[in-house]
Write a protein that holds these residues in place. Structure first.
Motif, PDB file in Angstrom:
ATOM      1  N   SER A 260       0.665  -0.586   0.445  1.00 38.43           N
ATOM      2  CA  SER A 260      -0.163   0.128   0.146  1.00 38.43           C
ATOM      3  C   SER A 260       0.817   1.207  -0.548  1.00 38.43           C
ATOM      4  N   PHE A 261       1.768   0.576   0.719  1.00 40.59           N
ATOM      5  CA  PHE A 261       2.559   2.399   0.827  1.00 40.59           C
ATOM      6  C   PHE A 261       3.983   2.156  -0.273  1.00 40.59           C
ATOM      7  N   GLU A 262       4.190   1.381  -1.402  1.00 42.34           N
ATOM      8  CA  GLU A 262       5.090   1.660  -2.298  1.00 42.34           C
ATOM      9  C   GLU A 262       4.781   2.693  -3.160  1.00 42.34           C
ATOM     10  N   HIS A 263       3.940   2.795  -4.055  1.00 40.00           N
ATOM     11  CA  HIS A 263       3.812   3.950  -4.731  1.00 40.00           C
ATOM     12  C   HIS A 263       4.171   5.398  -4.143  1.00 40.00           C
ATOM     13  N   PHE A 264       3.222   4.995  -2.896  1.00 38.80           N
ATOM     14  CA  PHE A 264       2.898   6.434  -2.520  1.00 38.80           C
ATOM     15  C   PHE A 264       4.646   7.210  -2.350  1.00 38.80           C
ATOM     16  N   GLY A 265       5.215   6.056  -1.458  1.00 38.23           N
ATOM     17  CA  GLY A 265       6.489   6.184  -1.011  1.00 38.23           C
ATOM     18  C   GLY A 265       8.202   6.337  -1.612  1.00 38.23           C
ATOM     19  N   GLU A 266       7.388   5.609  -3.346  1.00 40.73           N
ATOM     20  CA  GLU A 266       8.641   6.327  -3.899  1.00 40.73           C
ATOM     21  C   GLU A 266       8.257   7.477  -4.479  1.00 40.73           C
ATOM     22  N   LEU A 267       7.252   8.192  -4.335  1.00 44.59           N
ATOM     23  CA  LEU A 267       7.109   9.337  -5.103  1.00 44.59           C
ATOM     24  C   LEU A 267       7.513  10.459  -3.833  1.00 44.59           C
ATOM     25  N   ILE A 268       7.411   9.692  -2.328  1.00 43.51           N
ATOM     26  CA  ILE A 268       8.303  11.109  -1.587  1.00 43.51           C
ATOM     27  C   ILE A 268       9.671  10.699  -1.648  1.00 43.51           C
ATOM     28  N   ALA A 269      10.050   9.984  -1.723  1.00 42.30           N
ATOM     29  CA  ALA A 269      11.368  10.049  -1.639  1.00 42.30           C
ATOM     30  C   ALA A 269      12.189  10.388  -3.031  1.00 42.30           C
ATOM     31  N   GLU A 270      11.155  10.371  -4.421  1.00 38.81           N
ATOM     32  CA  GLU A 270      11.481  11.233  -5.482  1.00 38.81           C
ATOM     33  C   GLU A 270      11.317  12.625  -5.380  1.00 38.81           C
ATOM     34  N   VAL A 271      10.827  13.206  -4.319  1.00 42.25           N
ATOM     35  CA  VAL A 271      11.276  14.566  -4.099  1.00 42.25           C
ATOM     36  C   VAL A 271      12.321  14.571  -3.693  1.00 42.25           C
ATOM     37  N   PHE A 272      12.384  14.115  -1.992  1.00 50.71           N
ATOM     38  CA  PHE A 272      13.490  14.489  -1.959  1.00 50.71           C
ATOM     39  C   PHE A 272      14.346  14.580  -2.494  1.00 50.71           C
ATOM     40  N   LYS A 273      14.483  13.393  -3.650  1.00 46.92           N
ATOM     41  CA  LYS A 273      16.136  13.294  -4.194  1.00 46.92           C
ATOM     42  C   LYS A 273      16.482  14.531  -4.825  1.00 46.92           C
ATOM     43  N   LEU A 274      15.410  14.769  -5.895  1.00 51.96           N
ATOM     44  CA  LEU A 274      15.799  15.630  -6.652  1.00 51.96           C
ATOM     45  C   LEU A 274      15.746  17.014  -5.926  1.00 51.96           C
ATOM     46  N   ALA A 275      14.964  17.643  -4.584  1.00 44.13           N
ATOM     47  CA  ALA A 275      15.544  18.454  -4.316  1.00 44.13           C
ATOM     48  C   ALA A 275      16.923  19.019  -3.186  1.00 44.13           C
ATOM     49  N   ALA A 276      17.692  17.380  -3.182  1.00 45.27           N
ATOM     50  CA  ALA A 276      18.841  17.088  -2.827  1.00 45.27           C
ATOM     51  C   ALA A 276      19.666  17.553  -3.756  1.00 45.27           C
ATOM     52  N   LEU A 277      19.164  16.756  -5.129  1.00 46.14           N
ATOM     53  CA  LEU A 277      20.139  16.991  -6.650  1.00 46.14           C
ATOM     54  C   LEU A 277      20.524  18.138  -6.651  1.00 46.14           C
ATOM     55  N   LEU A 278      18.923  19.480  -6.355  1.00 48.22           N
ATOM     56  CA  LEU A 278      19.537  20.709  -6.875  1.00 48.22           C
ATOM     57  C   LEU A 278      20.370  21.548  -5.906  1.00 48.22           C
ATOM     58  N   VAL A 279      20.011  20.774  -4.414  1.00 49.78           N
ATOM     59  CA  VAL A 279      20.781  21.422  -3.717  1.00 49.78           C
ATOM     60  C   VAL A 279      22.340  21.292  -4.094  1.00 49.78           C
ATOM     61  N   PHE A 280      23.010  20.034  -4.022  1.00 46.88           N
ATOM     62  CA  PHE A 280      23.983  19.586  -4.775  1.00 46.88           C
ATOM     63  C   PHE A 280      24.682  20.976  -5.724  1.00 46.88           C
ATOM     64  N   GLY A 281      24.103  20.748  -6.432  1.00 50.42           N
ATOM     65  CA  GLY A 281      24.123  21.177  -8.214  1.00 50.42           C
ATOM     66  C   GLY A 281      24.533  22.613  -7.761  1.00 50.42           C
ATOM     67  N   ALA A 282      23.650  23.614  -6.453  1.00 49.75           N
ATOM     68  CA  ALA A 282      24.245  24.833  -5.986  1.00 49.75           C
ATOM     69  C   ALA A 282      25.362  25.141  -5.178  1.00 49.75           C
ATOM     70  N   LEU A 283      25.573  23.642  -4.957  1.00 42.39           N
ATOM     71  CA  LEU A 283      27.315  24.245  -4.268  1.00 42.39           C
ATOM     72  C   LEU A 283      27.966  23.443  -5.086  1.00 42.39           C
ATOM     73  N   ILE A 284      27.844  23.299  -5.924  1.00 43.44           N
ATOM     74  CA  ILE A 284      28.934  22.880  -7.374  1.00 43.44           C
ATOM     75  C   ILE A 284      29.072  24.659  -7.740  1.00 43.44           C
ATOM     76  N   SER A 285      30.644  24.453  -8.599  1.00 41.77           N
ATOM     77  CA  SER A 285      30.974  25.627  -8.958  1.00 41.77           C
ATOM     78  C   SER A 285      31.803  25.572  -9.844  1.00 41.77           C
ATOM     79  N   TRP A 286      32.216  26.181 -10.686  1.00 40.00           N
ATOM     80  CA  TRP A 286      33.064  26.343 -11.890  1.00 40.00           C
ATOM     81  C   TRP A 286      34.775  26.362 -10.727  1.00 40.00           C
ATOM     82  N   PRO A 287      34.724  27.471 -10.185  1.00 37.23           N
ATOM     83  CA  PRO A 287      36.165  27.509  -9.134  1.00 37.23           C
ATOM     84  C   PRO A 287      36.384  26.191  -8.825  1.00 37.23           C
TER      85      PRO A 287
END
Length: 409
Positions: A260-287
């Motif tokens: 019952s939680f499988e699909h719902f849980g995967e969506l929650i995890a995906e949202v957190f994953k993408l948010a962390a990737l956004l933050v991770f990318g923002a911490l990367i710079s050319w220098p």
């Protein structure tokens, strides 16, 4: 905060609109958020301004990894592990530590880091990410044993690598901060909470006094996860090991709660994953990308094209995998979400080599996301070639492979 939320919402909407196309082409939602964070961060436009020590970065990393480990554990209950452990067991029992060691050797001799920091980098980059192998795992033309191998391995190795990351990080923090007894207690409390809380919750629902309605059933596992998180923080138990153990416990004793939680849980995890990737990318710079030098980039390349292929080749000696299957398993050792969060944890840890470790981890993950997310469809089509040859040829080739396998055994 407002600009970060607007940026995330806009990229999330774009990812949803492009998701169908991404499943059929080299486009990747993970790459979209990583590149989006880089462009919007201080390295280019300066729309999103974040620092490694910001509370938001640490909190998001913690919640994201907790959620992902919880859902990963829920995909691999004890029945699944015991019923399909032969090949994944080789990849986890031999491939994971070998990848860690080969990566650490490269960091020590090529970059010149100490052994503790090198082993820390090896532990961070050892786990694989199932997102990039989605086209293989979901393709019926790919041999079932290869799909099962990639799915089980990527679901378990995040949790297995975690104690090594914590241990090497504690050692890197210095002898004054190293208390193995406390570290062991923290890990033990995490395991205890992760097993006892879900088991009690599931047993309560199985009594005649309690029963979840259909509408509330998906929230059952969510409530268990939140309770594990809260108790872990209150007792200072290891949150990530608690999350992984809790997921496995739910999958083992609560099949209905898991489904019952499988699909719902995967969506929650995906949202957190993408948010962390956004933050991770923002911490990367050319220098940052430029400061690693040619040795850093060479290390990143070797970590992708040498460390895992060597480890997989050794791990599957005598396993009777075809050359094509072994090549696919060796290539899809992407460094994805878990490595991102472990890198963020190290960056905010305050150890002397935190910045250098993060830089090497960052360039390796950037290369991995760009390379692996653009080749999963290509490799999946590699296994579709049987559709393009005469039926008699395909049958003859399958008979040949079967005879070879029987003779090898």
């Amino acid at each position: 905060m407002d600009t970060l939320l607007i940026s995330f919402a806009g990229l999330l909407l774009l990812a949803v609109l492009l998701s169908s196309l991404a499943r059929r082409t080299i486009l990747s939602t993970a790459a979209l958020f990583l590149v989006g964070g880089f462009v919007l961060g201080d390295g280019v436009l300066g729309v999103i301004s974040l620092r490694p020590g910001d509370e938001l970065v640490g909190t998001l990393a913690e919640l994201a990894l907790f959620t992902v480990l919880f859902t990963d554990g829920m995909r691999v209950g004890w029945k699944d592990l015991s019923g399909a452990w032969k090949l994944p067991g080789r990849a986890l029992g031999w491939g994971l530590p070998l990848t860690l060691v080969v990566t650490a050797v490269g960091a020590h001799y090529l970059i010149g880091l100490g052994w503790t920091e090198s082993l820390l980098i090896g532990a961070i980059l050892a786990p694989t990410d199932p997102v990039f192998a989605a086209a293989l795992v979901g393709n019926d033309k790919v041999p079932p044993r290869l799909r099962q191998l990639l799915n089980v391995e990527s679901g378990v190795n995040d949790g297995l690598a975690l104690p090594f990351v914590m241990l090497f990080l504690a050692v890197a923090a210095g002898s004054k901060d190293l208390h193995l007894g406390e570290l062991g207690l923290e890990l033990g409390v995490g395991v205890l909470i992760g097993v006892v809380v879900p088991w009690l919750a599931i047993r309560l629902e199985q009594t005649r006094w309690f029963s979840a309605s259909t509408a509330y059933e998906p929230l059952n596992a969510l409530a268990i996860g939140l309770l594990v998180l809260a108790l872990g923080k209150a007792t200072h138990g290891n949150l990530f090991l608690a999350a992984f153990c809790a997921g496995i416990t739910v999958a083992t004793f609560g099949e209905r709660q898991r489904e019952s939680f499988e699909h719902f849980g995967e969506l929650i995890a995906e949202v957190f994953k993408l948010a962390a990737l956004l933050v991770f990318g923002a911490l990367i710079s050319w220098p940052l990308l430029g400061s690693v030098g040619w040795r850093g980039w060479l290390f990143a390349i070797l970590a992708l094209v040498l460390a895992r292929p060597v480890a997989i080749w050794i791990s599957f000696l005598g396993a009777r995998l075809t050359l094509r299957e072994q090549a696919a398993a060796a290539w899809f050792g992407p460094k994805g979400f878990a490595s991102v969060v472990y890198g963020l944890i190290v960056l905010g840890s305050g150890i002397v080599a935190a910045q250098e470790v993060f830089q090497l981890v960052a360039v390796t993950i950037v290369l991995s996301i760009l390379l692996h997310s653009s080749t999963d469809v290509v490799v999946a089509r590699w296994f579709d070639e049987e559709r393009d040859v005469p039926a008699w040829y395909g049958a003859a080739r399958r008979l040949r492979d079967r005879v070879r396998g029987e003779s090898a055994s």
